[in-house]
Design an enzyme around this catalytic site. Structure first.
Site, PDB file in Angstrom:
ATOM      1  N   CYS A  25      -2.005  -1.724  -1.422  1.00 32.07           N
ATOM      2  CA  CYS A  25      -2.030  -2.836  -0.349  1.00 32.07           C
ATOM      3  C   CYS A  25      -1.392  -4.284  -0.729  1.00 32.07           C
ATOM      4  CB  CYS A  25      -3.277  -3.364   0.303  1.00 32.07           C
ATOM      5  SG  CYS A  25      -4.315  -1.937   1.139  1.00 32.07           S
TER       6      CYS A  25
ATOM      7  N   ASN B 137       5.453   3.739 -11.215  1.00 30.75           N
ATOM      8  CA  ASN B 137       3.919   4.234 -11.325  1.00 30.75           C
ATOM      9  C   ASN B 137       3.386   3.491 -12.521  1.00 30.75           C
ATOM     10  OD1 ASN B 137       1.562   5.860 -11.532  1.00 30.75           O
ATOM     11  ND2 ASN B 137       2.563   7.165 -10.204  1.00 30.75           N
TER      12      ASN B 137
ATOM     13  N   HIS C 240      -3.771   4.972   1.268  1.00 30.85           N
ATOM     14  CA  HIS C 240      -2.562   4.259   1.642  1.00 30.85           C
ATOM     15  C   HIS C 240      -1.312   4.961   2.083  1.00 30.85           C
ATOM     16  CE1 HIS C 240      -0.821   0.283   2.375  1.00 30.85           C
ATOM     17  NE2 HIS C 240       0.111   0.558   1.898  1.00 30.85           N
TER      18      HIS C 240
ATOM     19  N   HIS D 292       2.123   6.606   1.436  1.00 33.40           N
ATOM     20  CA  HIS D 292       2.900   6.555   0.249  1.00 33.40           C
ATOM     21  C   HIS D 292       3.339   7.808   0.059  1.00 33.40           C
ATOM     22  CE1 HIS D 292      -0.568   7.764  -2.031  1.00 33.40           C
ATOM     23  NE2 HIS D 292       0.286   7.809  -2.774  1.00 33.40           N
TER      24      HIS D 292
ATOM     25  N   LYS E  91      -6.944  27.088   3.564  1.00 36.79           N
ATOM     26  CA  LYS E  91      -6.609  28.440   2.680  1.00 36.79           C
ATOM     27  C   LYS E  91      -6.587  28.004   1.322  1.00 36.79           C
ATOM     28  CE  LYS E  91      -2.478  31.151   1.332  1.00 36.79           C
ATOM     29  NZ  LYS E  91      -3.685  32.497   1.418  1.00 36.79           N
TER      30      LYS E  91
ATOM     31  N   PHE F 260      -6.658  37.121  -5.624  1.00 37.35           N
ATOM     32  CA  PHE F 260      -5.597  38.265  -5.763  1.00 37.35           C
ATOM     33  C   PHE F 260      -4.084  37.536  -5.619  1.00 37.35           C
ATOM     34  CE2 PHE F 260      -2.141  40.901  -3.869  1.00 37.35           C
ATOM     35  CZ  PHE F 260      -2.213  42.014  -4.595  1.00 37.35           C
TER      36      PHE F 260
END
Length: 354
Positions: free
Chosen positions: A55, A77, A164, A166, A314, A319
């Site tokens: 934020c 990051n 958020h 992104h 899903k 398999f």
């Protein structure tokens, strides 16, 4: 007996990676008693959360403070998978124990200041700002790195840990496995036919008109013939673009409009905040940009997990892990459903009117 694709099991080849998909449409008739997800909703998400590190104005765990941004905001990051400066693994002569160096940079890109908004809920003009920032980031990182992967994980069902709005941008010193395989298959097709595979695919989908979800002058959205996920789509450039930074101003605007339409259709399908993983693929960058990349066509893929409703998804298990990927709903059935729902008016607007 006459073969009917919508009723009888069969296999379809994905020409981008050489893998076959087992299609079993008759399984849609079976009752479901398995796990049900919580419906993806934005109702309980606040517009601003002082404890959310994405934020505006919030201090992140590493001590950095976010600016009071209004639209896009990009930062490295705080807990990246890839670092720029790390030791290289030693070389090995053993064919069973091979390692190679992997360096890069991981960035986070916030789409909007408000935590309770997603792409279908913001304006086309705001999505244009996102497209432009994607291109800015691509231009910056593509000079050094061989691959720039822009991707968005939307919703907890696809592993998103922060609601958020992104995406992430990972730049790699190597060509990752998925684009590496795709590059080989695209190149093989081009060498044989002297035309890009995906350009030919666009032409044939426009002729058949069986799997088209959205069509305009610059972009085509289809459920691929070889789709693995129930409502998987591919967004393809119709202008032979190779990379995001090839786009003209008109193409950027139409991309924003197409993304808005597609994500609105997704939300409207089951009237929920529709989860997916999305990523762009285009020609490699860095030193690899000097190679012949005529076989590439810019495209994005959307992989949503929902199958029957907002709560039934899903799973790629059993398999599919040990044999090959299997789907129930045919690509044609999925495309018809997506095409029929509105891409202009979000379902939440109708609820508010009521």
């Amino acid at each position: 007996m006459e073969f009917i694709p919508a009723e009888h099991q069969h296999r379809r080849l994905n020409p981008l990676n050489g893998k076959w998909i087992l299609v079993c449409p008759h399984r849609m008739l079976r009752p479901w008693s398995g796990q049900q997800e919580l419906s993806q909703s934005l109702d309980n998400i606040p517009e601003f959360d002082a404890n959310n590190p994405l934020c505006p104005g919030v201090v992140r765990p590493n001590g950095a403070k976010n600016p009071d941004y209004k639209n896009t905001f990009v930062f490295t990051n705080d807990f990246p998978a890839l670092l720029e400066n790390v030791p290289e693994p030693p070389t090995s002569d053993d064919p069973l124990f091979q390692a190679s160096s992997a360096t890069g940079i991981c960035r986070v890109m916030c789409f909007h200041a408000k935590s309770n908004l997603t792409l279908p809920l913001i304006s086309i003009e705001e999505i244009e700002l996102i497209v432009n920032e994607w291109i800015n980031q691509f231009n910056d990182l593509s000079l050094k790195y061989s691959w720039v992967q822009i991707f968005e994980n939307k919703g907890s069902a696809m592993g998103c840990s922060n609601s958020h709005p992104h995406c992430q941008i990972w730049a790699c010193s190597f060509l990752p496995t998925e684009p590496f395989i795709k590059d080989a298959f695209l190149k093989k097709y081009f060498q044989k036919y002297q035309r890009p595979l995906l350009n030919d695919y666009i032409t044939k989908e426009l002729e058949k008109k069986e799997r088209i979800v959205i069509e305009n002058a610059d972009w085509l959205v289809v459920v691929p013939y070889w789709a693995a996920w129930p409502f998987e789509t591919m967004l393809l450039s119709r202008n032979n673009n190779k990379r995001l930074n090839d786009l003209t101003e008109r193409q950027k605007k139409s991309l924003a409009h197409t993304i808005k339409q597609l994500t609105t259709k997704y939300d409207n399908l089951f009237e929920c905040s529709f989860p997916y993983s999305m990523g762009f693929h285009g020609a490699p960058t860095g030193e690899m940009s000097k190679l012949d990349n005529m076989h590439w066509t810019l495209h994005a893929s959307y992989y949503p997990p929902l199958l029957r409703s907002a709560t039934v998804r899903k799973f790629m298990v059993g398999f599919e892990l040990f044999g090959e990927i299997q789907r129930d709903l045919t690509a044609e059935q999925a495309a018809k459903r997506l095409k029929e729902v509105s891409g202009e008016v979000h379902y939440s607007k109708n609820i508010k009117r009521l």
